[in-house]
Structure formats: structure tokens, C-alpha cells
Design a protein around this motif. Structure first.
Motif, PDB file in Angstrom:
ATOM      1  N   PHE A  91      23.312  12.593   5.647  1.00 53.63           N
ATOM      2  CA  PHE A  91      23.965  13.909   5.688  1.00 53.63           C
ATOM      3  C   PHE A  91      22.999  15.004   5.249  1.00 53.63           C
ATOM      4  O   PHE A  91      23.060  16.134   5.747  1.00 53.63           O
ATOM      5  CB  PHE A  91      25.202  13.917   4.786  1.00 53.63           C
ATOM      6  N   TYR A  98      20.964  15.767   8.288  1.00 47.99           N
ATOM      7  CA  TYR A  98      21.881  16.406   9.249  1.00 47.99           C
ATOM      8  C   TYR A  98      22.122  17.867   8.870  1.00 47.99           C
ATOM      9  O   TYR A  98      22.135  18.756   9.723  1.00 47.99           O
ATOM     10  CB  TYR A  98      23.196  15.629   9.254  1.00 47.99           C
ATOM     11  N   SER A  99      22.278  18.144   7.597  1.00 43.76           N
ATOM     12  CA  SER A  99      22.586  19.496   7.117  1.00 43.76           C
ATOM     13  C   SER A  99      21.403  20.448   7.239  1.00 43.76           C
ATOM     14  O   SER A  99      21.588  21.667   7.260  1.00 43.76           O
ATOM     15  CB  SER A  99      23.050  19.444   5.659  1.00 43.76           C
TER      16      SER A  99
END
Length: 203
Positions: free
Chosen positions: A26, A29-30
Motif C-alpha cells: 500500500f 501504491y500510495s
């Protein structure tokens, strides 16, 4: 710094979860803005799945050496427990197996943490033996070993089930069911581009 290097007209592929991998974290991804971020399967997985002749030969050679270690360890353990009745536990047996693999040419350690599970511990998915759960291995129940070696020319992942005493009728039946499933799987013929997860329905 990473975000400043993005090209606004480009699209950036972020690896999505697959059957075997969890995908990008994540955090990664962020870091990529929504407008240029695209989730999808990593093409690297397919590239790694196709082996050239040198890689294929290396995998076979690694499996041969790994089999030597595993068979030698298996014979030793059988004599220790079934014949001599010596004291072995999940942890000590896994440690010994690692030492047997270390004797093989080009071995660089284990390919993953050894699942060494006696009795009820064998029912725990991805069980890892620890001091708090470490069971004594004897002749009363099944002993499951899922282990692998990392070699310069290949990686192994081998699962074996042992019983150093007399298995029950139910254990024999379940073991035979697994054997039948393995044979059926080996005989399955499927069209090109069939996903491995789809083969479950055929067996």
C-alpha cells in the motif's frame, strides 16, 4: 523525490494481487497519483515462468542434489525414531534437514521456513515450529515436512508425509485420496493459457 520524476502523460503499472503474490504494498501504491496509476498483473511473473534451457537444466540439477539431502535425512530420521526410539522434535528435525542441505554443492540455505509438523500441528496452514509449539516426534502419528532449498541454479519446494509407526485406517484412506488426486492432476490435459487455479475443478 520519486513523485517529482513522474511523467504526467505516462501510465505506471502497479502489481495487483495474484494467486501466489500479494502485489505491491500500500505504501508503494500510495506514492503513485491516481491519474497515472494502473493496477494490473505484473508481466514479470510470466517472464519468470518461462525458463530457458540453462535455467531448466539448473532446476533439474538442483532438485537432484536436494533429493540426495532429503533422502539421506529421511533415512536417518526413520532409523532414529522407528528403530532406535531417540528423542527428536519438530525444531531439531528441521534444523538437521537444513544441515543436510548445506552439505550439497551450491546450496545457499533454505528457500523458505521449514514446515516441520507432527500430529495436529500438521493441520495448521503454513505452520512454523517454535519452542512454544514444538512437539516430540514419535511413532504415534503423522509427521509432515514441507521444505525447500535455495541453490545457485534452482529452487526446490518439497512436501513429504511420514509415519514411523502404524497409521490408522482413516490416515491411510486420506493419504490415498491425496495420492489419487496427485495422479489425476498429472494426467490432466488442458488447453493453452489455462490458469492453474482452474485445474482444481478438473481434479
Amino acid at each position: 523525490q520519486i513523485q517529482s520524476e513522474y511523467k504526467p502523460e505516462a501510465k505506471y503499472l502497479i502489481s495487483s494481487p495474484s494467486t501466489y503474490l500479494s502485489g505491491a504494498s500500500f505504501a508503494l501504491y500510495s506514492l503513485v497519483p491516481d491519474k497515472i496509476r494502473e493496477l494490473g498483473k505484473s508481466p514479470i511473473l510470466l517472464m519468470k515462468a518461462i525458463k530457458n534451457e540453462v535455467e531448466a537444466e539448473g532446476m533439474m540439477e538442483a532438485h537432484i542434489r536436494d533429493a540426495v539431502a532429503l533422502c539421506s535425512w529421511s533415512a536417518f530420521m526413520q532409523n532414529e525414531i522407528q528403530v532406535l526410539g531417540n528423542n527428536w522434535t519438530e525444531v531439531s528435525a528441521a534444523k538437521l534437514l537444513k544441515e543436510y542441505r548445506a552439505q550439497q554443492q551450491d546450496n545457499k540455505g533454505v528457500s523458505f521456513g521449514t514446515i516441520s509438523a507432527f500430529g495436529s500441528n500438521g493441520a495448521i496452514i503454513h505452520y512454523r515450529p517454535e519452542d512454544l509449539t514444538d512437539k516430540h516426534i514419535d511413532r504415534s502419528n503423522l509427521y509432515l515436512v514441507d521444505s525447500g532449498g535455495q541453490y545457485l541454479d534452482g529452487t526446490t519446494d518439497v512436501t513429504r508425509t511420514f509415519h514411523y509407526g502404524e497409521p490408522s485406517l482413516v490416515q491411510k484412506q486420506r493419504y490415498t485420496d491425496v495420492l489419487r488426486g496427485s495422479i489425476q492432476l498429472a494426467l490432466v490435459q488442458v488447453p493453452d493459457n489455462t490458469l492453474d487455479t482452474s485445474i482444481d475443478f478438473a481434479t
